[in-house]
Design a protein around this motif. Structure first.
Motif, PDB file in Angstrom:
ATOM      1  N   THR A 123       0.857  -1.187   0.000  1.00 56.56           N
ATOM      2  CA  THR A 123       0.000   0.000   0.000  1.00 56.56           C
ATOM      3  C   THR A 123       0.889   1.231   0.000  1.00 56.56           C
ATOM      4  N   TRP A 124       0.681   2.074  -0.988  1.00 51.60           N
ATOM      5  CA  TRP A 124       1.419   3.334  -1.102  1.00 51.60           C
ATOM      6  C   TRP A 124       0.501   4.482  -0.693  1.00 51.60           C
ATOM      7  N   GLU A 125       0.972   5.296   0.224  1.00 52.17           N
ATOM      8  CA  GLU A 125       0.318   6.552   0.593  1.00 52.17           C
ATOM      9  C   GLU A 125       1.148   7.649  -0.058  1.00 52.17           C
ATOM     10  N   TYR A 133      -3.266  10.375  -2.502  1.00 47.00           N
ATOM     11  CA  TYR A 133      -3.964   9.147  -2.839  1.00 47.00           C
ATOM     12  C   TYR A 133      -3.355   7.943  -2.132  1.00 47.00           C
ATOM     13  N   ARG A 134      -4.154   6.885  -2.085  1.00 52.92           N
ATOM     14  CA  ARG A 134      -3.721   5.590  -1.568  1.00 52.92           C
ATOM     15  C   ARG A 134      -3.840   4.585  -2.703  1.00 52.92           C
ATOM     16  N   THR A 136      -3.337   0.512  -3.379  1.00 50.64           N
ATOM     17  CA  THR A 136      -3.125  -0.805  -2.774  1.00 50.64           C
ATOM     18  C   THR A 136      -3.085  -1.854  -3.873  1.00 50.64           C
TER      19      THR A 136
END
Length: 145
Positions: A123-125, A133-134, A136
């Motif tokens: 998961t990138w924040e 954005y997030r 996943t």
């Protein structure tokens, strides 16, 4: 999680199905990617190639492709962009692997989860003046039989 043997880059070799969701928190459309990735040795690197379709909201499906170079780095795996520029690295054996990438003025923070191996996710924040954005990505081995 797999047996007590140490997970290294070779455990990622082969084909993966990817389901990716991108949640835009700045009011943009949510996006969904569905496709496959393959990791294979390529000289001193390993080549991660993914391809599939991405759909923004109710829009049409668009072809999407991306490649990265992975490299063993002790216990860690270094991930580089296709042009060789460093992206981030992670430890696949850490209890809660994390990584960061600064692309001024934006910050990318990743959290890897290998607790359901061979199913895993990252998961990138992403935050910046014009980004929030997030993303996943769930990866699993293709169904057999």
């Amino acid at each position: 999680m797999e047996s007590k043997s140490r997970r290294d880059i070779s455990h990622f070799e082969g084909t993966w199905q990817i389901a990716r969701q991108i949640e835009d928190r700045m009011g943009g459309q949510e996006a969904h990617f569905s496709g496959r990735a393959k990791l294979r040795p390529l000289g001193e690197h390993w080549l991660w190639q993914e391809s599939g379709e991405i759909r923004y909201g109710a829009g049409p499906a668009l072809k999407a492709e991306r490649s990265y170079l992975w490299r063993p780095m002790g216990r860690r795996i270094a991930v580089h962009f296709e042009d060789g520029a460093f992206f981030h690295d992670f430890d696949p054996e850490a209890p809660a692997p994390e990584a960061e990438h600064f692309c001024t003025p934006d910050l990318y923070h990743a959290a890897y989860d290998f607790t359901r191996w061979p199913r895993w996710q990252v998961t990138w924040e992403v935050a910046g003046p014009r980004k929030d954005y997030r993303m996943t990505s769930e990866c699993r081995r293709p169904e057999t039989g």
